[in-house]
Design an enzyme around this catalytic site. Structure first.
Site, PDB file in Angstrom:
ATOM      1  N   ASP A   6       0.859  -1.185   0.000  1.00  0.00           N
ATOM      2  CA  ASP A   6       0.000   0.000   0.000  1.00  0.00           C
ATOM      3  C   ASP A   6       0.893   1.232   0.000  1.00  0.00           C
ATOM      4  O   ASP A   6       1.558   1.529   0.995  1.00  0.00           O
ATOM      5  CB  ASP A   6      -0.910  -0.012   1.237  1.00  0.00           C
ATOM      6  CG  ASP A   6      -1.666   1.287   1.413  1.00  0.00           C
ATOM      7  OD1 ASP A   6      -2.061   1.880   0.396  1.00  0.00           O
ATOM      8  OD2 ASP A   6      -1.860   1.707   2.588  1.00  0.00           O
ATOM      9  N   GLY A   8       1.169   4.966   0.226  1.00  0.00           N
ATOM     10  CA  GLY A   8       0.475   6.184   0.609  1.00  0.00           C
ATOM     11  C   GLY A   8       1.357   7.398   0.389  1.00  0.00           C
ATOM     12  O   GLY A   8       2.538   7.279   0.053  1.00  0.00           O
ATOM     13  N   THR A  10       2.557   9.419   2.578  1.00  0.00           N
ATOM     14  CA  THR A  10       3.583   9.552   3.614  1.00  0.00           C
ATOM     15  C   THR A  10       4.371   8.269   3.818  1.00  0.00           C
ATOM     16  O   THR A  10       5.596   8.289   3.915  1.00  0.00           O
ATOM     17  CB  THR A  10       2.946   9.984   4.946  1.00  0.00           C
ATOM     18  OG1 THR A  10       2.199  11.190   4.744  1.00  0.00           O
ATOM     19  CG2 THR A  10       4.013  10.233   6.005  1.00  0.00           C
ATOM     20  N   THR A  13       3.139   0.721   3.241  1.00  0.00           N
ATOM     21  CA  THR A  13       2.968  -0.425   4.126  1.00  0.00           C
ATOM     22  C   THR A  13       3.077  -1.694   3.302  1.00  0.00           C
ATOM     23  O   THR A  13       2.444  -1.822   2.251  1.00  0.00           O
ATOM     24  CB  THR A  13       1.614  -0.379   4.846  1.00  0.00           C
ATOM     25  OG1 THR A  13       1.475   0.881   5.512  1.00  0.00           O
ATOM     26  CG2 THR A  13       1.516  -1.487   5.883  1.00  0.00           C
ATOM     27  N   GLY A 107      -9.349   7.530  -5.250  1.00  0.00           N
ATOM     28  CA  GLY A 107      -8.065   6.947  -4.892  1.00  0.00           C
ATOM     29  C   GLY A 107      -8.182   5.447  -4.691  1.00  0.00           C
ATOM     30  O   GLY A 107      -9.172   4.956  -4.132  1.00  0.00           O
ATOM     31  N   SER A 108      -7.181   4.712  -5.156  1.00  0.00           N
ATOM     32  CA  SER A 108      -7.233   3.256  -5.045  1.00  0.00           C
ATOM     33  C   SER A 108      -7.310   2.803  -3.596  1.00  0.00           C
ATOM     34  O   SER A 108      -7.910   1.765  -3.295  1.00  0.00           O
ATOM     35  CB  SER A 108      -6.019   2.631  -5.735  1.00  0.00           C
ATOM     36  OG  SER A 108      -4.807   3.075  -5.147  1.00  0.00           O
ATOM     37  N   ASP A 109      -6.731   3.583  -2.674  1.00  0.00           N
ATOM     38  CA  ASP A 109      -6.794   3.211  -1.263  1.00  0.00           C
ATOM     39  C   ASP A 109      -8.226   3.219  -0.750  1.00  0.00           C
ATOM     40  O   ASP A 109      -8.618   2.378   0.064  1.00  0.00           O
ATOM     41  CB  ASP A 109      -5.911   4.132  -0.420  1.00  0.00           C
ATOM     42  CG  ASP A 109      -6.226   5.612  -0.614  1.00  0.00           C
ATOM     43  OD1 ASP A 109      -6.818   5.987  -1.651  1.00  0.00           O
ATOM     44  OD2 ASP A 109      -5.872   6.412   0.281  1.00  0.00           O
ATOM     45  N   ASP A 129     -10.489   6.857   7.116  1.00  0.00           N
ATOM     46  CA  ASP A 129      -9.058   6.561   7.004  1.00  0.00           C
ATOM     47  C   ASP A 129      -8.265   7.801   7.400  1.00  0.00           C
ATOM     48  O   ASP A 129      -8.279   8.817   6.712  1.00  0.00           O
ATOM     49  CB  ASP A 129      -8.716   6.149   5.574  1.00  0.00           C
ATOM     50  CG  ASP A 129      -7.287   5.618   5.433  1.00  0.00           C
ATOM     51  OD1 ASP A 129      -6.489   5.796   6.384  1.00  0.00           O
ATOM     52  OD2 ASP A 129      -6.970   5.027   4.391  1.00  0.00           O
TER      53      ASP A 129
END
Length: 259
Positions: A6, A8, A10, A13, A107-109, A129
């Protein structure tokens, strides 16, 4: 085993799953200037510490909200694992009915979180989130992704306060037990902390009102625990929601991604 990544704004992960169980997970700083070799060496160091080898991995899936890093990420997967990764994006089978004006903008997240939350906790559901941005997503009782809200994240807001107010110092983000601060630092920490608790509760309440539903609320993200411990608006804290979603999406798309 499969490798889930993942990316991101910042942090990145990284997790390893075997038979739907998260075996190991690590976090590294997102640096869009890293080369594929630097990324590969970092991941291999994680593997070495966990007594894993690249040959243990049969598949890789990546979700990213940082396009500039993706070429290096994909090259790393091919060079060090001999696997072409599955990328969360247009064309992937999610099982979600996305009802927004332009699905490609999401966003894919957020999609990954919605998939995981719907599968794990049912619908209707709100996913919060707490990342670089704080996002709120609403999935209705039929499992349709209806959209949500995006707000500046805690760290962004804290840095903006420091950068734009000449006499205010940079402060650590910390839980505050007192809303009435006795110093500049404690006052800033109280304002930041309780401001985000209030934001979280206010947006969730308004989403419930406008959707005319009573959804379960699940929170994830690096700062979720600190905020949700003070808020009764969140029902479930799931720090690994995004990794769960990636593993689930890999299984749903497995025939085209196997080694």
């Amino acid at each position: 085993m499969i490798l889930v990544i993942d990316v991101g704004n910042t942090n990145c992960t990284v997790g390893v799953y075997e038979k739907q169980k998260l075996l190991k997970h690590w976090r590294m700083t997102t640096d869009r200037h890293r080369t594929s070799d630097e990324l590969g060496m970092t991941v291999l160091n994680f593997f070495s510490y966990a007594n894993l080898t690249p040959s243990d991995i049969q598949g890789i899936i990546i979700s990213s909200v940082v396009p500039p890093i993706m070429h290096a990420m994909e090259t790393m997967c091919v060079r060090y694992f001999n696997i072409r990764p599955l990328i969360v994006g247009p064309g992937i089978k999610t099982g979600l009915n996305v009802k927004v004006d332009n699905p490609r903008e999401i966003g894919s997240d957020r999609i990954v979180n919605a998939v995981a939350a719907s599968e794990e906790y049912g619908t209707p559901i709100i996913v919060v989130d707490f990342g670089t941005a704080t996002t709120f997503c609403y999935i209705d009782e039929l499992g349709a992704y209806q959209g949500g809200a995006i707000a500046p994240g805690i760290m962004i807001s804290t840095e903006a306060l420091y950068n734009r107010a000449a006499k205010l110092p940079r402060v650590d983000i910390a839980e505050s037990n007192q809303i009435i601060g006795k110093s500049t630092v404690s006052s800033m920490q109280a304002g930041i902390f309780y401001g985000f608790v209030g934001q979280c509760e206010g947006i969730i309440a308004e989403m419930k009102k406008q959707s005319n539903s009573n959804p379960v609320v699940v929170a994830t993200g690096g700062l979720a625990r600190m905020i949700t411990e003070k808020s009764s608006a969140v029902d479930i804290l799931d720090p690994f929601l995004t990794l769960k979603g990636l593993e689930l999406l890999y299984r749903r798309n497995k025939p085209t991604t196997e080694k």
